[in-house]
Design an enzyme around this catalytic site. Structure first.
Site, mmCIF file in Angstrom:
data_model
loop_
_atom_site.group_PDB
_atom_site.id
_atom_site.type_symbol
_atom_site.label_atom_id
_atom_site.label_comp_id
_atom_site.label_asym_id
_atom_site.label_seq_id
_atom_site.Cartn_x
_atom_site.Cartn_y
_atom_site.Cartn_z
ATOM 1 N N LYS A 1 0.803 -1.190 0.000
ATOM 2 C CA LYS A 1 0.000 0.000 0.000
ATOM 3 C C LYS A 1 0.846 1.254 0.000
ATOM 4 O O LYS A 1 0.413 2.324 -0.421
ATOM 5 C CB LYS A 1 -0.880 0.025 1.260
ATOM 6 C CG LYS A 1 -1.842 -1.124 1.365
ATOM 7 C CD LYS A 1 -2.591 -1.042 2.701
ATOM 8 C CE LYS A 1 -3.438 -2.272 2.898
ATOM 9 N NZ LYS A 1 -3.996 -2.332 4.250
ATOM 10 N N ASP B 1 7.829 3.763 -2.389
ATOM 11 C CA ASP B 1 7.879 4.768 -1.337
ATOM 12 C C ASP B 1 9.263 4.801 -0.698
ATOM 13 O O ASP B 1 9.849 5.853 -0.515
ATOM 14 C CB ASP B 1 6.799 4.500 -0.283
ATOM 15 C CG ASP B 1 6.724 3.025 0.128
ATOM 16 O OD1 ASP B 1 7.490 2.205 -0.414
ATOM 17 O OD2 ASP B 1 5.889 2.696 0.977
ATOM 18 N N ASP C 1 14.847 0.212 1.686
ATOM 19 C CA ASP C 1 15.575 0.075 2.944
ATOM 20 C C ASP C 1 16.720 -0.916 2.713
ATOM 21 O O ASP C 1 17.802 -0.537 2.286
ATOM 22 C CB ASP C 1 14.576 -0.394 4.006
ATOM 23 C CG ASP C 1 15.163 -0.475 5.404
ATOM 24 O OD1 ASP C 1 16.375 -0.307 5.550
ATOM 25 O OD2 ASP C 1 14.405 -0.709 6.358
ATOM 26 N N LYS D 1 17.075 4.744 2.108
ATOM 27 C CA LYS D 1 17.797 4.794 3.386
ATOM 28 C C LYS D 1 19.277 4.629 3.150
ATOM 29 O O LYS D 1 19.708 3.726 2.433
ATOM 30 C CB LYS D 1 17.273 3.710 4.324
ATOM 31 C CG LYS D 1 16.011 4.118 5.006
ATOM 32 C CD LYS D 1 15.738 3.270 6.218
ATOM 33 C CE LYS D 1 14.313 3.482 6.651
ATOM 34 N NZ LYS D 1 13.895 2.527 7.679
ATOM 35 N N ASP E 1 3.484 3.381 6.886
ATOM 36 C CA ASP E 1 2.688 3.142 8.088
ATOM 37 C C ASP E 1 3.500 2.674 9.291
ATOM 38 O O ASP E 1 4.636 2.237 9.169
ATOM 39 C CB ASP E 1 1.645 2.063 7.797
ATOM 40 C CG ASP E 1 2.281 0.670 7.705
ATOM 41 O OD1 ASP E 1 3.270 0.536 6.951
ATOM 42 O OD2 ASP E 1 1.812 -0.255 8.373
ATOM 43 N N ARG F 1 -0.435 6.500 7.446
ATOM 44 C CA ARG F 1 -0.145 6.632 6.011
ATOM 45 C C ARG F 1 -0.605 7.986 5.470
ATOM 46 O O ARG F 1 -0.087 8.481 4.481
ATOM 47 C CB ARG F 1 -0.869 5.533 5.216
ATOM 48 C CG ARG F 1 -0.350 4.122 5.481
ATOM 49 C CD ARG F 1 -0.931 3.154 4.448
ATOM 50 N NE ARG F 1 -0.831 1.767 4.863
ATOM 51 C CZ ARG F 1 0.247 1.005 4.683
ATOM 52 N NH1 ARG F 1 1.321 1.501 4.127
ATOM 53 N NH2 ARG F 1 0.262 -0.255 5.081
#
Ligand code: 5GP
Length: 186
Positions: free
Chosen positions: A40, A97, A100, A128, A156, A162
């Site tokens: 999401k 989004d 990482d 990151k 989230d 979110r």
């Protein structure tokens, strides 16, 4: 837990997405471009970035979940929703989004590459710093951020936050709203 320090403001996100959109517009001019967002988390980036791309793009969505703890990636990815259509011969840009460890993207890239797209690139709002155990080439990066756990703008914490308009770190404390704080903007 509650909303802590703001890392990237709503205004900074908007300005950077406009730049990335202009770059993507130039790079894909005259090509059949399909944007693929990973749900999401990437729904917000998809909505805002796509509006800065001045080309008649096609959009599709995938949903994946990684097993394991809420704040860490295990690298094991499960596809909950696959693409609606074939991507063979098409120019595909994955819209993310956050990257990482890079494990999710590594999995996605391999999964999509076997479907023989004409090209496969990645755009992410956040990257990151120094955490990529799986080095993936990310063509478009919005912001490099420190390795803190962040929330907002699609990201989230246990399914919530979110809808926060900026990207912020989580901090210890009682859960509360963000109206009138730095997180709500000027
Ligand atoms: P990776 O596989 O690159 O380690 O992680 C990818 C996924 O982990 C992201 O798509 C996102 O769902 C989740 N993730 C990684 N870092 C963060 C973070 O700081 N905050 C939130 N909310 N999710 C994160």
């Amino acid at each position: 837990m509650r909303v802590g320090r703001v890392l990237v403001s709503a205004e900074e996100i908007e300005a950077r997405l406009a730049e990335m959109g202009a770059e993507i517009t130039a790079d894909y001019a005259g090509k059949d471009l399909l944007l693929v967002a990973v749900l999401k988390g990437a729904f917000m980036v998809m909505a805002d970035l796509s509006r800065h791309i001045a080309l008649p793009v096609d959009l599709d969505f995938m949903a994946v979940s990684s097993y394991g703890e809420a704040t860490k990636t295990s690298g094991v990815v499960r596809i909950l929703k696959d693409l609606d259509r074939e991507i063979a011969g098409r120019h595909v840009l994955i819209v993310e989004d956050i990257v990482d460890s890079g494990l999710t993207l590594q999995y996605l890239r391999r999964n999509l590459e076997v479907r023989r797209p004409a090209s496969l690139e990645i755009a992410t709002l956040l990257l990151k710093r120094g955490l990529q155990v799986a080095p993936t080439t990310v063509r478009y990066v919005g912001f490099e951020i420190p390795p803190d756990f962040v929330i907002g703008y699609g990201l989230d914490y246990l399914g919530r936050y979110r809808n926060l308009p900026c990207v912020a770190v989580m901090e210890e404390g009682e859960e509360e709203g963000w109206e009138g704080t730095a997180a709500s903007g000027p």
